[in-house]
Design an enzyme around this catalytic site. Structure first.
Site, PDB file in Angstrom:
ATOM      1  N   ASP A 101       1.567   3.616   4.769  1.00 56.46           N
ATOM      2  CA  ASP A 101       1.783   2.419   3.966  1.00 56.46           C
ATOM      3  C   ASP A 101       2.287   2.831   2.589  1.00 56.46           C
ATOM      4  O   ASP A 101       1.680   3.684   1.927  1.00 56.46           O
ATOM      5  CB  ASP A 101       0.470   1.659   3.814  1.00 56.46           C
ATOM      6  CG  ASP A 101       0.581   0.198   4.195  1.00 56.46           C
ATOM      7  OD1 ASP A 101       1.535  -0.441   3.726  1.00 56.46           O
ATOM      8  OD2 ASP A 101      -0.274  -0.294   4.946  1.00 56.46           O
ATOM      9  N   ASP A 204       4.836  -2.167   1.873  1.00 49.21           N
ATOM     10  CA  ASP A 204       3.992  -3.327   1.591  1.00 49.21           C
ATOM     11  C   ASP A 204       4.664  -4.268   0.594  1.00 49.21           C
ATOM     12  O   ASP A 204       5.169  -3.837  -0.443  1.00 49.21           O
ATOM     13  CB  ASP A 204       2.656  -2.834   1.027  1.00 49.21           C
ATOM     14  CG  ASP A 204       1.708  -3.962   0.710  1.00 49.21           C
ATOM     15  OD1 ASP A 204       1.248  -4.627   1.647  1.00 49.21           O
ATOM     16  OD2 ASP A 204       1.430  -4.187  -0.492  1.00 49.21           O
ATOM     17  N   GLU A 262       7.058  -5.123   5.170  1.00 52.79           N
ATOM     18  CA  GLU A 262       6.243  -6.330   5.284  1.00 52.79           C
ATOM     19  C   GLU A 262       6.959  -7.465   4.564  1.00 52.79           C
ATOM     20  O   GLU A 262       7.043  -7.489   3.345  1.00 52.79           O
ATOM     21  CB  GLU A 262       4.859  -6.116   4.663  1.00 52.79           C
ATOM     22  CG  GLU A 262       3.969  -7.343   4.822  1.00 52.79           C
ATOM     23  CD  GLU A 262       2.824  -7.398   3.832  1.00 52.79           C
ATOM     24  OE1 GLU A 262       1.837  -8.089   4.122  1.00 52.79           O
ATOM     25  OE2 GLU A 262       2.920  -6.770   2.761  1.00 52.79           O
ATOM     26  N   HIS A 340      -4.527  -5.955   9.870  1.00 51.87           N
ATOM     27  CA  HIS A 340      -5.641  -5.888   8.933  1.00 51.87           C
ATOM     28  C   HIS A 340      -5.758  -7.121   8.045  1.00 51.87           C
ATOM     29  O   HIS A 340      -6.771  -7.297   7.361  1.00 51.87           O
ATOM     30  CB  HIS A 340      -5.499  -4.643   8.048  1.00 51.87           C
ATOM     31  CG  HIS A 340      -4.297  -4.693   7.159  1.00 51.87           C
ATOM     32  ND1 HIS A 340      -3.002  -4.605   7.648  1.00 51.87           N
ATOM     33  CD2 HIS A 340      -4.182  -4.834   5.810  1.00 51.87           C
ATOM     34  CE1 HIS A 340      -2.156  -4.683   6.639  1.00 51.87           C
ATOM     35  NE2 HIS A 340      -2.834  -4.826   5.518  1.00 51.87           N
ATOM     36  N   ASP A 341      -4.737  -7.980   8.041  1.00 51.17           N
ATOM     37  CA  ASP A 341      -4.772  -9.205   7.246  1.00 51.17           C
ATOM     38  C   ASP A 341      -5.011 -10.458   8.079  1.00 51.17           C
ATOM     39  O   ASP A 341      -5.056 -11.561   7.529  1.00 51.17           O
ATOM     40  CB  ASP A 341      -3.452  -9.373   6.477  1.00 51.17           C
ATOM     41  CG  ASP A 341      -3.381  -8.485   5.247  1.00 51.17           C
ATOM     42  OD1 ASP A 341      -4.438  -8.207   4.663  1.00 51.17           O
ATOM     43  OD2 ASP A 341      -2.272  -8.066   4.884  1.00 51.17           O
TER      44      ASP A 341
END
Length: 566
Positions: A101, A204, A262, A340-341
């Site tokens: 990330d 990200d 993302e 994860h979100d």
């Protein structure tokens, strides 16, 4: 074994590892790098060929590592640089690539750049971040935009009588990508990690790296949404150029890297723009726009995204179709159910009822991952992990929950009802530790985990690896199919059905495969096979209880079948 395709990354099956929750090797209750390395044989056996690690850089952990204080160091809770180097080497021995990330939009307020910037307007690092004068002599914030974590995007600095911009937590100030020194520093960071041997990045929040000039106020939005100014801080025209410049600098030295961005609010058209080899820097993007809830089931006095609902199937079909057709010549879109979100797949889209949990988990795997595109599987999904089970509102840590709880209580909701909604929706629900067995801490650690833990028989690695009929072994079969050239390259076409089914066709060079999924908890009959069967058919994969009668397929609750025309 993955067949060779061009570009190589069209054949990726990506597995997301949330490091804090995957495996604890030193029994401090926090997952770590050595823990991931110890499980590489498991991942190799599953069949995935790329790992995405959420941030492991040095961080105060205000936002679970997305607030980076040193991009060149590993946070001690995860291990050392030597641990990372060992992980990369051992993964590559098993033909597994690794991406990290890359937090592009902001740093921690403890990063040396920001600590220098706080020293004054004349500091050379001041322009690494975004600053503005307040209104009315500094008494009011520069505008009314709201941050994703609540409150203003502006935080006052008394030393300079100015405000700095933070789209997320106030401890996460946004970087100024218009400053060429910032862009060069971020290129250097990327090159540093590629030099360590990683194979690319998940970038990200890159869609936010530039903002509208002048920071204009937002007016005329519905009550409760004043300040939500996404069109001013997302998808600005300069974003793609910045990303291409950054990615080109990396690819000059490492031409075969994979970069997935993302792009949470991206449309298919924006996805196409961001992945254009002549205009953008990404190979693929992750949007959060696939899943549309049935809003009729919600109380519109409360935030929509924190209320339990059901998937609006017709909208889902339309959205996936748009992404499939738009991105077909780029290898297809990314394919995912959870991360994860987001809440866990089987809890949000399947059925947690013991009668249906395994069947619905298998159906979801077929439905999503045999489409055209790049699968992204969240760790634990392959064993049917459900949402982390909370027992009290005091256990919730997501920053957005407090305001929801207060408002829901004022509206007369019981704490039980509030907890039910939040458990179904918040990101904490997906971050429970990996369930390796059914011991006290699920084989994750001998110490109580940093997060909660679900301890379950059947839904753990030990039980499923030894059971050929398990979700785990079904995922292995789906992954094996997905890595064949046909399922990488074949065209995709949605089959027109009612919303009890999700059906699509994959076709190339005269070979035709039909995928049929029953989205209900009732047996359903699919009777349109005469146009696909031709002179016969063969079943490539299906879950339990599917029957074939002439041109009919009888699908049990959450049944799914993958049929090839002969």
């Amino acid at each position: 074994m993955t067949n060779q395709v061009e570009p190589w990354w069209h054949g990726i099956v990506l597995y997301q590892v949330y490091p804090k929750s995957f495996q604890d090797s030193n029994n401090d209750g926090i997952g770590d790098i050595k823990g991931i390395t110890s499980r590489l044989d498991y991942l190799k056996d599953l069949g995935v060929n790329m790992l995405w690690l959420n941030p492991v850089f040095a961080s105060p952990q205000v936002d679970n590592g997305y607030d980076v204080s040193d991009y060149h160091s590993i946070d001690p809770e995860f291990g050392t640089m030597e641990d990372v180097e060992e992980l990369i080497e051992e993964a590559h021995k098993r033909d597994i690539k690794i991406i990290f990330d890359f937090v592009a939009n902001h740093t921690s307020d403890q990063h040396p750049w920001f600590l220098e910037a706080l020293k004054g307007k004349d500091n050379p690092y001041r322009d690494y971040y975004l600053w503005a004068d307040g209104k009315e002599g500094g008494q009011l914030a520069p505008n009314n935009w709201q941050s994703f974590f609540g409150g203003s995007v502006w935080e006052y600095d008394a030393n300079s009588n100015q405000y700095y911009f933070h789209l997320f937590a106030k401890e996460m100030p946004d970087l100024n990508w218009r400053n060429p020194q910032v862009r060069q520093a971020l290129k250097d960071i990327g090159l540093f990690w590629l030099g360590k041997g990683i194979d690319g990045f998940r970038v990200d929040a890159f869609i936010h790296i530039d903002k509208e000039d002048g920071y204009p106020d937002v007016f005329g939005l519905p009550e409760g949404e004043i300040g939500l100014a996404e069109h001013f801080y997302a998808h600005q025209p300069s974003v793609n150029g910045y990303m291409k410049d950054w990615a080109d600098a990396l690819r000059q030295e490492y031409p075969d890297i994979f970069i997935v961005g993302e792009a949470s609010s991206s449309s298919p058209e924006l996805g196409l723009w961001y992945t254009d080899p002549y205009q953008g820097g990404c190979n693929s993007v992750i949007t959060f726009r696939y899943f549309t809830d049935d809003e009729s089931l919600k109380d519109h006095r409360l935030p929509s995204n924190l209320q339990e609902s059901k998937l609006e199937i017709n909208s889902f079909k339309q959205i996936i179709s748009a992404w499939q057709y738009t991105m077909m010549h780029r290898g297809g879109p990314t394919l995912y159910w959870n991360n994860h979100d987001l809440a866990r797949a089987v809890s949000r889209f399947g059925n947690e009822n013991p009668e249906f949990r395994q069947q619905s988990a298998k159906m979801l795997a077929i439905l999503m991952y045999l489409q055209k595109g790049i699968p992204i599987i969240m760790n634990g999904e392959e064993i049917g992990m459900r949402n982390l089970q909370f027992h009290s509102l005091t256990e919730l840590e997501a920053p957005e929950t407090n305001a929801f709880i207060e408002k829901a209580r004022r509206l007369g909701y019981s704490d039980e009802g509030i907890l039910k909604n939040l458990q179904a929706t918040i990101k904490d629900s997906s971050r429970g530790v990996m369930q390796w067995d059914d011991s006290e801490y699920a084989g994750f650690s001998e110490h109580e985990p940093w997060s909660g833990v679900n301890v379950e028989g059947i839904y753990n690695v030990r039980d499923q690896v030894g059971d050929p009929s398990s979700i785990y072994h079904f995922y292995k079969q789906v992954i094996d199919l997905k890595k064949t050239n046909f399922f990488i390259e074949a065209y995709w076409r949605l089959i027109d059905t009612n919303n009890e089914f999700y059906a699509y066709e994959r076709q190339i060079n005269g070979r035709v495969v039909l995928v049929i999924c029953n989205l209900t908890d009732k047996e359903r009959e699919f009777d349109s096979l005469h146009q696909w069967y031709g002179q016969g058919h063969t079943v490539l994969l299906e879950n339990d209880g599917v029957r074939h009668e002439g041109t009919k397929v009888i699908l049990p609750p959450y049944g799914a079948s993958v049929i090839e025309r002969i």
